[in-house]
Design a protein around this motif. Structure first.
Motif, PDB file in Angstrom:
ATOM      1  N   GLY A 134       1.213  -5.124   5.640  1.00  0.00           N
ATOM      2  CA  GLY A 134       2.782  -5.223   6.693  1.00  0.00           C
ATOM      3  C   GLY A 134       2.501  -6.300   7.662  1.00  0.00           C
ATOM      4  O   GLY A 134       1.135  -6.443   8.279  1.00  0.00           O
ATOM      5  N   ASP A 138       0.437  -5.252  11.316  1.00  0.00           N
ATOM      6  CA  ASP A 138       2.205  -3.949  12.197  1.00  0.00           C
ATOM      7  C   ASP A 138       1.168  -3.383  13.432  1.00  0.00           C
ATOM      8  O   ASP A 138       2.129  -2.598  14.123  1.00  0.00           O
ATOM      9  CB  ASP A 138       2.573  -3.816  11.539  1.00  0.00           C
ATOM     10  CG  ASP A 138       1.710  -2.478  10.342  1.00  0.00           C
ATOM     11  OD1 ASP A 138       0.553  -3.101  10.508  1.00  0.00           O
ATOM     12  OD2 ASP A 138       3.168  -2.279   9.798  1.00  0.00           O
ATOM     13  N   HIS A 160       0.692  -1.297   0.003  1.00  0.00           N
ATOM     14  CA  HIS A 160       0.194   0.019  -0.381  1.00  0.00           C
ATOM     15  C   HIS A 160       1.093   1.502  -0.358  1.00  0.00           C
ATOM     16  O   HIS A 160       0.143   2.137   0.070  1.00  0.00           O
ATOM     17  CB  HIS A 160      -0.869   0.038   1.224  1.00  0.00           C
ATOM     18  CG  HIS A 160      -0.473  -0.072   2.754  1.00  0.00           C
ATOM     19  ND1 HIS A 160      -1.146   0.248   3.752  1.00  0.00           N
ATOM     20  CD2 HIS A 160       1.381  -0.290   3.391  1.00  0.00           C
ATOM     21  CE1 HIS A 160      -0.467   0.437   4.615  1.00  0.00           C
ATOM     22  NE2 HIS A 160       0.693  -0.077   4.337  1.00  0.00           N
ATOM     23  N   TYR A 203       5.857  -6.823  11.181  1.00  0.00           N
ATOM     24  CA  TYR A 203       7.195  -6.955  10.953  1.00  0.00           C
ATOM     25  C   TYR A 203       8.476  -7.587  12.106  1.00  0.00           C
ATOM     26  O   TYR A 203       9.232  -7.622  12.037  1.00  0.00           O
ATOM     27  CB  TYR A 203       7.965  -6.170  10.675  1.00  0.00           C
ATOM     28  CG  TYR A 203       7.402  -4.933   9.580  1.00  0.00           C
ATOM     29  CD1 TYR A 203       7.579  -5.087   8.231  1.00  0.00           C
ATOM     30  CD2 TYR A 203       6.624  -4.210   9.145  1.00  0.00           C
ATOM     31  CE1 TYR A 203       7.228  -4.782   7.531  1.00  0.00           C
ATOM     32  CE2 TYR A 203       6.044  -3.759   8.668  1.00  0.00           C
ATOM     33  CZ  TYR A 203       6.788  -4.178   7.324  1.00  0.00           C
ATOM     34  OH  TYR A 203       5.795  -3.272   6.164  1.00  0.00           O
ATOM     35  N   ASP A 221      -3.725  -1.656   8.208  1.00  0.00           N
ATOM     36  CA  ASP A 221      -2.489  -1.768   8.375  1.00  0.00           C
ATOM     37  C   ASP A 221      -1.584  -0.473   9.439  1.00  0.00           C
ATOM     38  O   ASP A 221      -2.206   0.517   9.530  1.00  0.00           O
ATOM     39  CB  ASP A 221      -1.165  -1.416   6.964  1.00  0.00           C
ATOM     40  CG  ASP A 221       0.382  -1.805   6.987  1.00  0.00           C
ATOM     41  OD1 ASP A 221       0.416  -2.977   7.179  1.00  0.00           O
ATOM     42  OD2 ASP A 221       0.475  -0.682   7.879  1.00  0.00           O
ATOM     43  N   ALA A 222      -0.704  -0.572   9.894  1.00  0.00           N
ATOM     44  CA  ALA A 222      -0.396   0.834  11.238  1.00  0.00           C
ATOM     45  C   ALA A 222      -0.265   1.892  10.847  1.00  0.00           C
ATOM     46  O   ALA A 222       0.067   2.743  10.580  1.00  0.00           O
ATOM     47  CB  ALA A 222       0.606   0.211  12.172  1.00  0.00           C
ATOM     48  N   HIS A 223       0.465   1.287   9.222  1.00  0.00           N
ATOM     49  CA  HIS A 223       0.652   2.743   8.487  1.00  0.00           C
ATOM     50  C   HIS A 223      -0.357   3.532   7.607  1.00  0.00           C
ATOM     51  O   HIS A 223      -1.069   2.187   6.708  1.00  0.00           O
ATOM     52  CB  HIS A 223       2.216   2.440   7.862  1.00  0.00           C
ATOM     53  CG  HIS A 223       3.612   1.615   8.623  1.00  0.00           C
ATOM     54  ND1 HIS A 223       3.513   0.442   8.951  1.00  0.00           N
ATOM     55  CD2 HIS A 223       4.118   2.385   8.699  1.00  0.00           C
ATOM     56  CE1 HIS A 223       4.982   0.206   9.300  1.00  0.00           C
ATOM     57  NE2 HIS A 223       5.150   1.438   9.502  1.00  0.00           N
TER      58      HIS A 223
HETATM   59 ZN   LIG Z   1       2.403  -0.673   7.914  1.00  0.00          ZN
END
Ligand SMILES: [Zn+2]
Length: 321
Positions: free
Chosen positions: A284, A243, A128, A286, A166-168
């Motif tokens: 994501g 994430d 993304h 990680y 996603d956290a981002h």
């Molecule tokens: Zn992310």
């Protein structure tokens, strides 16, 4: 059975160079193996995708951008591994970009199968941070916009909603779909993370670092149904980054494994309650055990929605569902 798309070629190994990035290049295989180990799938149950076609890539990416991917320097920047700039671009293409083109084909297939089955899951994809004319944050191909554009061009969907948890921020997806009046994004992201410059989005939901599971889930439970009802899409593409996990080294949200499994099941349930097809992509994650977090979420969805397919008995056809 909910279609699960996987190919052994998804996994990325670059003779150890992948250790320079927190990304686990074998995450996909570990999830695949977990689903088998936990008795939810047999090896033959996974559906193998085709590599994305050049004309599908060209629906979203500019010719200049696709041409620039022949440069090791450009690829090293996108993949955040500066040492890659010293390797031939053809080698990086073979070991990194080829798996990503396969996973992009998997996202297109997941969307097609979601329209037939209600739910489908690609055990990869969710790049993304890739837009039409740029890539970043280990994302080269804008698989979600490409899949949405392919189905829209075929007349199979009128309105598409991306649910990005996603956290981002899904800045690349947001930029790629921005010109399309038929596509929108609701995006719950930790505000202080990469990317520094946030893209304009239809339904941005920035949240602070440090949120725990219950607070986070309350936000998702409020935002996602509201947008689903407002947009009323023909297809949801769920970017299910793991994430927000407390052990993730790149983020500062505090969700536990069970919180993330609950989140994935919530999103799938919200779509199913409205009879909206949902294609899930992984994005994501990680931490060392991010594969387990993803597997938990998928297993929660299978536990609720996996049905034995109707079979034809000797008495006649099974009733339609
Ligand atoms: Zn992310």
């Amino acid at each position: 059975m909910i279609p699960i798309i996987y190919h052994p070629g998804y996994n990325i190994t670059v003779f150890g160079l992948e250790r320079l990035h927190p990304f686990d290049g074998l995450k996909y295989r570990r999830i695949h193996d977990a689903l088998i180990g936990d008795g939810l799938r047999r090896p033959g149950d996974f559906i193998r995708p085709e590599t994305v076609r050049a004309d599908d890539l060209a629906r979203v990416h500019t010719p200049e951008y696709l041409q620039s991917l022949k440069s090791s320097k450009v690829l090293a920047d996108i993949l955040n591994v500066s040492l890659l700039a010293r390797l031939p671009a053809a080698f990086i293409d073979w070991r990194v970009l080829r798996p990503m083109r396969l996973a992009t084909g998997g996202t297109i297939l997941a969307c097609r199968l979601a329209l037939e089955h209600g739910l489908a899951i690609n055990l990869a994809g969710g790049y993304h941070h890739a837009a039409d004319a740029w890539g970043d944050g280990f994302c080269v191909y804008a698989d979600t916009p490409i899949a949405a554009a392919s189905l829209h061009a075929e007349g199979r969907v009128e309105r598409v909603l991306v649910v990005d948890l996603d956290a981002h921020q899904g800045n690349g997806t947001a930029a790629a779909i921005r010109p399309w009046p038929w596509a929108s994004i609701v995006d719950v992201y930790e505000d202080d993370l990469f990317p520094a410059f946030k893209q304009p989005e239809d339904f941005p939901v920035p949240i602070p670092a440090g949120l725990e599971g219950p607070e986070y889930l309350r936000i998702v439970e409020e935002a996602v149904p509201r947008v689903l009802d407002q947009v009323d899409p023909d297809l949801v593409i769920y970017n299910a980054g793991s994430d927000p996990y407390f052990a993730d080294p790149l983020t500062r949200l505090r969700l536990k494994r069970e919180d993330l499994a609950r989140r994935d099941l919530l999103v799938a349930t919200m779509a199913r309650e409205r009879s909206i097809p949902l294609a899930m992509v992984l994005s994501g994650g990680y931490a060392r055990d991010s594969w387990r977090v993803h597997a938990d979420g998928i297993e929660a969805i299978l536990g609720r929605f996996d049905q034995i397919e109707p079979t034809r008995s000797a008495e006649g056809p099974a009733p339609a569902r």
